[in-house]
Enzyme design. Sequence first.
Site, PDB file in Angstrom:
ATOM      1  N   HIS A 120       7.828   7.209  -7.707  1.00 32.80           N
ATOM      2  CA  HIS A 120       6.621   7.555  -7.744  1.00 32.80           C
ATOM      3  C   HIS A 120       6.065   7.787  -9.570  1.00 32.80           C
ATOM      4  CE1 HIS A 120       2.581   8.636  -7.098  1.00 32.80           C
ATOM      5  NE2 HIS A 120       2.677   9.812  -7.467  1.00 32.80           N
ATOM      6  N   GLU A 145       2.439   0.488   0.244  1.00 28.43           N
ATOM      7  CA  GLU A 145       3.166  -0.523   0.845  1.00 28.43           C
ATOM      8  C   GLU A 145       2.540  -2.047   0.918  1.00 28.43           C
ATOM      9  OE1 GLU A 145       3.693   0.695   4.863  1.00 28.43           O
ATOM     10  OE2 GLU A 145       4.921   2.653   4.291  1.00 28.43           O
ATOM     11  N   SER A 160      -1.244   8.661 -10.121  1.00 23.22           N
ATOM     12  CA  SER A 160      -1.142   9.505  -8.807  1.00 23.22           C
ATOM     13  C   SER A 160      -2.525   9.628  -8.639  1.00 23.22           C
ATOM     14  CB  SER A 160      -0.084  10.461  -8.657  1.00 23.22           C
ATOM     15  OG  SER A 160      -0.014  10.994  -7.334  1.00 23.22           O
TER      16      SER A 160
END
Length: 267
Positions: A246, A222, A102
Amino acid sequence: MSGGALYGANVFANGIRQHYLRYGGNGPAVILIPGITSPAITWGFVAERLAERYDVYVIDVRGRGLSSTGPDLEYGLDTMAADVVGFASALGLSAPALLGHSMGARIAVRAAVSAPRAFSRLALIDPPVSGPGRRAYPSKLPWYVDSIRLALKGIDAEDMKAFCPTWTDEQLKLRAEWLHTCYEPAIVTAFEDFHKDDIFSDLPKLNQPAMLMVAGRGGVIEPADEDEIQALYPAVEIVRVPNAGHMIPWDDFDGFFAALGDFLSRY
């Protein structure tokens, strides 16, 4: 030291105290850079597995865990990237791999661009692809801030379940114990920078082998983002963990390692 770490230690690098946990001690060096509200110890269960093959250094990003924190520090992406470069240099690590999750993946990219010979390869785990003119990051700031404020007052695993409903009791307890070490202004700055920093402009500047790991249920990356990333850095290897959100290794531990494979030591 809980979590099976070889040891925890501090090093002074880039002008701050950087705390880290070392796992394994043998094999190629890997620096693991956690996400926005994940102190190093919360990645212990992943580092233990990695330590079977690698010499793993899990860092507390500034403003989190036991690293330097407070109102006098900068918390922007460039500064956090400089921390990683300084960390590797201070410990004398020779071209370690970077594994960032992340926010940590964005830090890894910026660090690799700023010091192109310092790192051997990049494993980028579901990095936010938000930025100027792009869609917003799917998580919202209050999710982070509200849980931190509760942690500062004292929160238990049951209360933490409202924020992380799929996690195990052990994972919830660890997050409840350590979340209070996440300095709110550092978290706010990092979250806002998800939307201010254009990480895509860094990709053509990379010269290391890179893997992009996409969470199938994360909503962060995406297919159109994958296509753009591939176009900007054709050498990137894109892998997916279909059944994970995630927080990939929390959701599908075995799937995470299956997707990672031998990438960190491949030549």
